[in-house]
Structure formats: structure tokens, C-alpha cells
Design a protein around this motif. Structure first.
Motif, PDB file in Angstrom:
ATOM      1  N   GLU A  79       0.917  -1.291  -0.066  1.00 24.05           N
ATOM      2  CA  GLU A  79      -0.012   0.192   0.007  1.00 24.05           C
ATOM      3  C   GLU A  79       1.027   1.274   0.008  1.00 24.05           C
ATOM      4  OE1 GLU A  79      -2.854  -0.284   3.157  1.00 24.05           O
ATOM      5  OE2 GLU A  79      -3.878  -1.784   2.359  1.00 24.05           O
ATOM      6  N   MET A  80       0.546   2.147  -1.003  1.00 22.35           N
ATOM      7  CA  MET A  80       1.278   3.286  -1.062  1.00 22.35           C
ATOM      8  C   MET A  80       0.783   4.530  -0.425  1.00 22.35           C
ATOM      9  SD  MET A  80       2.558   3.656  -4.909  1.00 22.35           S
ATOM     10  CE  MET A  80       1.121   3.790  -5.812  1.00 22.35           C
ATOM     11  N   ASP A  81       1.386   5.201   0.357  1.00 25.52           N
ATOM     12  CA  ASP A  81       0.782   6.307   0.975  1.00 25.52           C
ATOM     13  C   ASP A  81       1.798   7.433   1.032  1.00 25.52           C
ATOM     14  OD1 ASP A  81      -0.962   7.854   2.562  1.00 25.52           O
ATOM     15  OD2 ASP A  81       0.192   7.325   4.613  1.00 25.52           O
ATOM     16  N   GLY A  82       1.430   8.874   0.881  1.00 27.59           N
ATOM     17  CA  GLY A  82       2.474   9.858   0.629  1.00 27.59           C
ATOM     18  C   GLY A  82       1.952  10.653  -0.760  1.00 27.59           C
ATOM     19  N   ASP A  83       3.023  11.137  -1.653  1.00 27.02           N
ATOM     20  CA  ASP A  83       2.693  11.883  -2.562  1.00 27.02           C
ATOM     21  C   ASP A  83       1.853  11.044  -3.750  1.00 27.02           C
ATOM     22  OD1 ASP A  83       3.967  13.999  -1.731  1.00 27.02           O
ATOM     23  OD2 ASP A  83       5.693  13.568  -2.596  1.00 27.02           O
ATOM     24  N   LEU A  84       2.033   9.730  -3.856  1.00 28.54           N
ATOM     25  CA  LEU A  84       1.110   8.649  -4.430  1.00 28.54           C
ATOM     26  C   LEU A  84       0.400   7.800  -3.475  1.00 28.54           C
ATOM     27  CD1 LEU A  84       3.776   7.637  -7.418  1.00 28.54           C
ATOM     28  CD2 LEU A  84       1.885   9.280  -7.433  1.00 28.54           C
ATOM     29  N   THR A  85      -0.740   7.667  -3.743  1.00 29.28           N
ATOM     30  CA  THR A  85      -1.465   6.542  -2.951  1.00 29.28           C
ATOM     31  C   THR A  85      -1.868   5.690  -3.852  1.00 29.28           C
ATOM     32  OG1 THR A  85      -3.692   7.964  -3.264  1.00 29.28           O
ATOM     33  CG2 THR A  85      -2.329   8.431  -1.127  1.00 29.28           C
ATOM     34  N   GLY A  86      -1.991   4.327  -3.522  1.00 28.43           N
ATOM     35  CA  GLY A  86      -2.595   3.272  -4.278  1.00 28.43           C
ATOM     36  C   GLY A  86      -1.992   1.970  -3.932  1.00 28.43           C
ATOM     37  N   THR A  87      -2.005   1.020  -4.577  1.00 33.91           N
ATOM     38  CA  THR A  87      -1.578  -0.239  -4.248  1.00 33.91           C
ATOM     39  C   THR A  87      -0.665  -0.868  -5.486  1.00 33.91           C
ATOM     40  OG1 THR A  87      -3.621  -0.643  -3.137  1.00 33.91           O
ATOM     41  CG2 THR A  87      -2.296  -2.815  -3.864  1.00 33.91           C
ATOM     42  N   LEU A  88       0.306  -1.439  -5.075  1.00 32.45           N
ATOM     43  CA  LEU A  88       1.350  -2.309  -5.882  1.00 32.45           C
ATOM     44  C   LEU A  88       1.331  -3.784  -5.447  1.00 32.45           C
ATOM     45  CD1 LEU A  88       4.403  -0.087  -5.471  1.00 32.45           C
ATOM     46  CD2 LEU A  88       2.669   0.063  -7.319  1.00 32.45           C
ATOM     47  N   THR A  89       0.945  -4.651  -6.649  1.00 32.61           N
ATOM     48  CA  THR A  89       0.648  -6.057  -6.402  1.00 32.61           C
ATOM     49  C   THR A  89       1.731  -6.882  -7.192  1.00 32.61           C
ATOM     50  OG1 THR A  89      -1.578  -5.733  -5.921  1.00 32.61           O
ATOM     51  CG2 THR A  89      -0.885  -7.822  -6.421  1.00 32.61           C
ATOM     52  N   TRP A  90       2.467  -7.519  -6.576  1.00 30.96           N
ATOM     53  CA  TRP A  90       3.485  -8.490  -7.305  1.00 30.96           C
ATOM     54  C   TRP A  90       2.685  -9.940  -7.063  1.00 30.96           C
ATOM     55  CZ3 TRP A  90       8.074  -7.396  -9.647  1.00 30.96           C
ATOM     56  CH2 TRP A  90       8.517  -6.161  -9.528  1.00 30.96           C
ATOM     57  N   THR A  91       2.646 -10.689  -8.266  1.00 36.94           N
ATOM     58  CA  THR A  91       2.215 -12.122  -8.055  1.00 36.94           C
ATOM     59  C   THR A  91       3.311 -12.943  -8.835  1.00 36.94           C
ATOM     60  OG1 THR A  91       0.987 -11.959 -10.065  1.00 36.94           O
ATOM     61  CG2 THR A  91      -0.155 -11.839  -7.802  1.00 36.94           C
ATOM     62  N   PHE A  92       3.559 -14.124  -7.973  1.00 36.08           N
ATOM     63  CA  PHE A  92       4.657 -15.354  -8.746  1.00 36.08           C
ATOM     64  C   PHE A  92       3.990 -16.508  -8.871  1.00 36.08           C
ATOM     65  CE2 PHE A  92       6.346 -12.003  -6.142  1.00 36.08           C
ATOM     66  CZ  PHE A  92       7.350 -11.411  -6.418  1.00 36.08           C
ATOM     67  N   GLU A  93       3.944 -17.036 -10.138  1.00 35.54           N
ATOM     68  CA  GLU A  93       3.755 -18.283 -10.380  1.00 35.54           C
ATOM     69  C   GLU A  93       4.424 -19.090 -11.011  1.00 35.54           C
ATOM     70  OE1 GLU A  93      -0.074 -18.179 -12.701  1.00 35.54           O
ATOM     71  OE2 GLU A  93      -0.615 -16.328 -12.049  1.00 35.54           O
ATOM     72  N   GLU A  94       4.751 -20.344 -10.421  1.00 37.49           N
ATOM     73  CA  GLU A  94       5.863 -21.210 -10.902  1.00 37.49           C
ATOM     74  C   GLU A  94       5.222 -21.849 -12.335  1.00 37.49           C
ATOM     75  OE1 GLU A  94       7.675 -24.519 -11.996  1.00 37.49           O
ATOM     76  OE2 GLU A  94       5.790 -24.853 -11.637  1.00 37.49           O
ATOM     77  N   ASP A  95       6.232 -21.902 -13.229  1.00 41.40           N
ATOM     78  CA  ASP A  95       5.899 -22.458 -14.479  1.00 41.40           C
ATOM     79  C   ASP A  95       7.191 -23.144 -15.208  1.00 41.40           C
ATOM     80  OD1 ASP A  95       4.763 -22.610 -17.234  1.00 41.40           O
ATOM     81  OD2 ASP A  95       6.044 -20.939 -17.824  1.00 41.40           O
ATOM     82  N   ASP A  96       7.110 -24.463 -15.069  1.00 44.31           N
ATOM     83  CA  ASP A  96       8.138 -25.599 -15.586  1.00 44.31           C
ATOM     84  C   ASP A  96       9.378 -25.217 -15.291  1.00 44.31           C
ATOM     85  OD1 ASP A  96       8.767 -27.918 -16.847  1.00 44.31           O
ATOM     86  OD2 ASP A  96       8.786 -26.717 -18.746  1.00 44.31           O
ATOM     87  N   GLY A  97       9.690 -24.628 -13.927  1.00 46.69           N
ATOM     88  CA  GLY A  97      10.986 -24.263 -13.527  1.00 46.69           C
ATOM     89  C   GLY A  97      11.346 -22.941 -13.824  1.00 46.69           C
ATOM     90  N   GLY A  98      10.471 -22.171 -14.422  1.00 47.47           N
ATOM     91  CA  GLY A  98      10.492 -20.700 -14.476  1.00 47.47           C
ATOM     92  C   GLY A  98       9.487 -20.227 -13.416  1.00 47.47           C
ATOM     93  N   THR A  99       9.489 -18.748 -13.822  1.00 47.98           N
ATOM     94  CA  THR A  99       8.304 -18.085 -13.127  1.00 47.98           C
ATOM     95  C   THR A  99       7.680 -17.040 -13.829  1.00 47.98           C
ATOM     96  OG1 THR A  99       9.855 -18.293 -11.113  1.00 47.98           O
ATOM     97  CG2 THR A  99       8.111 -16.498 -10.946  1.00 47.98           C
ATOM     98  N   HIS A 100       6.371 -16.961 -13.563  1.00 44.13           N
ATOM     99  CA  HIS A 100       5.459 -15.982 -14.298  1.00 44.13           C
ATOM    100  C   HIS A 100       5.384 -14.666 -13.246  1.00 44.13           C
ATOM    101  CE1 HIS A 100       4.495 -17.149 -18.231  1.00 44.13           C
ATOM    102  NE2 HIS A 100       4.398 -18.418 -17.901  1.00 44.13           N
ATOM    103  N   VAL A 101       5.819 -13.785 -13.400  1.00 40.03           N
ATOM    104  CA  VAL A 101       5.733 -12.511 -12.625  1.00 40.03           C
ATOM    105  C   VAL A 101       4.946 -11.530 -13.161  1.00 40.03           C
ATOM    106  CG1 VAL A 101       7.085 -10.806 -11.236  1.00 40.03           C
ATOM    107  CG2 VAL A 101       8.270 -12.999 -11.943  1.00 40.03           C
ATOM    108  N   THR A 102       3.919 -10.803 -12.470  1.00 35.67           N
ATOM    109  CA  THR A 102       2.877  -9.965 -12.824  1.00 35.67           C
ATOM    110  C   THR A 102       3.178  -8.900 -11.765  1.00 35.67           C
ATOM    111  OG1 THR A 102       1.326 -11.520 -13.600  1.00 35.67           O
ATOM    112  CG2 THR A 102       0.606  -9.478 -12.940  1.00 35.67           C
ATOM    113  N   TYR A 103       3.223  -7.524 -12.268  1.00 37.75           N
ATOM    114  CA  TYR A 103       3.475  -6.669 -11.376  1.00 37.75           C
ATOM    115  C   TYR A 103       2.299  -5.661 -11.858  1.00 37.75           C
ATOM    116  CZ  TYR A 103       5.884  -2.342  -9.576  1.00 37.75           C
ATOM    117  OH  TYR A 103       6.184  -1.138  -8.820  1.00 37.75           O
ATOM    118  N   ALA A 104       1.458  -5.137 -11.057  1.00 37.41           N
ATOM    119  CA  ALA A 104      -0.030  -4.271 -11.242  1.00 37.41           C
ATOM    120  C   ALA A 104       0.184  -3.325 -10.178  1.00 37.41           C
ATOM    121  CB  ALA A 104      -1.021  -5.110 -10.974  1.00 37.41           C
ATOM    122  N   ALA A 105      -0.168  -2.111 -10.679  1.00 34.69           N
ATOM    123  CA  ALA A 105      -0.219  -0.776 -10.014  1.00 34.69           C
ATOM    124  C   ALA A 105      -1.556  -0.402  -9.921  1.00 34.69           C
ATOM    125  CB  ALA A 105       0.822   0.068 -10.391  1.00 34.69           C
ATOM    126  N   GLU A 106      -2.123   0.234  -9.106  1.00 32.90           N
ATOM    127  CA  GLU A 106      -3.360   1.013  -8.868  1.00 32.90           C
ATOM    128  C   GLU A 106      -3.065   2.305  -8.314  1.00 32.90           C
ATOM    129  OE1 GLU A 106      -6.822  -1.204  -7.692  1.00 32.90           O
ATOM    130  OE2 GLU A 106      -6.810  -2.374  -9.556  1.00 32.90           O
TER     131      GLU A 106
END
Length: 147
Positions: A79-106
Motif C-alpha cells: 500500500e502506497m501512502d504519501g505523494d502517491l496513494t494506491g496499491t502495488l501487487t506482485w504475483t509469482f507463479e511457478e511455470d516449469d522451472g521458471g516463474t511468471h511474474v505480474t506487477y500491477a499498480a493502481e
């Protein structure tokens, strides 16, 4: 509220990718517009609280990130507070030895000139920042595996 999201596949196990993102000091290198991270404090849920400085379109913005949701190797929500407010979400999903990473910002842009005049420019700028952050994460973690 503005929103952006991007996903990348990193050729590394989820634990390695998560560990890189979970270290706040790494974000000065990963996120092009973060110029400083300070006062990092661990939280009881495994997450962290920290202060940051972010430069957007030549304007320095400061604030605090706090982790209300932290699931090791799966998800980090800031959760961001200050000059910017909102949410940053990182999700990590295993994928056959690798990783799918999603970075989302609101987030809400600050008022005044930056919010009123630069809103469309700031949204495009932040979308590029998300993509570049994930590209930097991939570049940092993958070569470390082959070293």
C-alpha cells in the motif's frame, strides 16, 4: 484512479525471483524511477514497511510502502501512502522451472499541476516503468543463475 499491469516469464525458480523482489534495496536497481529506499522495517506478517523516493516526469515524489499482504513465493501487496496513494501487487507463479511474474499498480496521481496537466503522460510513463522493472528483474535474476 490509474492502473497498469504487466507480466513476464523469468527463467529461474520462483523462490529466487521472489527473493529478489522481496529485498527493498533491489528496487533502486530494478525500478528506474525509484531513486532511494530507506528506513526498512520488517513486519510481523513477513512483509516490510519502508520509505521511498520516486521521480515521475521530473518531479520527486516521496512516500511510504507497507505490506498488508505477504505470501512467500506467491504474492506481495504494497500500500502506497504519501505523494502517491494506491496499491502495488506482485504475483509469482511457478511455470516449469521458471516463474511468471505480474506487477500491477493502481494509484491516484497527486493533485495540482502534475495531476491535472500530466495525467495521460504520467499513466503512459508508469506503464513503461512497470515493463522496464520486469525487464530489469529478468535481466538481473537470469544471468545470476548462469554465473
Amino acid at each position: 484512479m490509474a492502473a497498469a499491469s504487466h507480466t513476464v516469464r523469468v527463467d529461474a525458480p520462483v523462490g529466487e525471483v521472489f527473493a529478489c523482489v522481496d529485498e527493498p534495496e533491489n528496487h533502486v536497481e530494478l525500478t528506474p524511477s525509484i531513486t532511494a529506499v530507506s528506513n526498512v522495517e520488517p513486519l510481523d506478517n513477513g512483509g516490510k514497511r519502508l520509505e521511498y523516493t520516486y521521480e515521475m516526469i521530473g518531479v520527486e515524489l516521496t512516500g511510504t510502502l507497507t505490506t498488508p499482504e505477504y505470501v512467500e513465493n506467491e504474492r506481495i501487496v504494497f500500500e502506497m501512502d504519501g505523494d502517491l496513494t494506491g496499491t502495488l501487487t506482485w504475483t509469482f507463479e511457478e511455470d516449469d522451472g521458471g516463474t511468471h511474474v505480474t506487477y500491477a499498480a493502481e494509484y491516484d496521481l497527486p493533485g495540482g499541476v502534475l495531476g491535472a496537466v500530466a495525467d495521460p503522460l504520467a499513466v503512459r510513463y508508469n506503464e513503461r516503468q512497470l515493463r522496464r522493472t520486469l525487464e530489469n528483474l529478468k535481466a538481473r535474476v537470469e544471468p545470476a543463475r548462469s554465473a
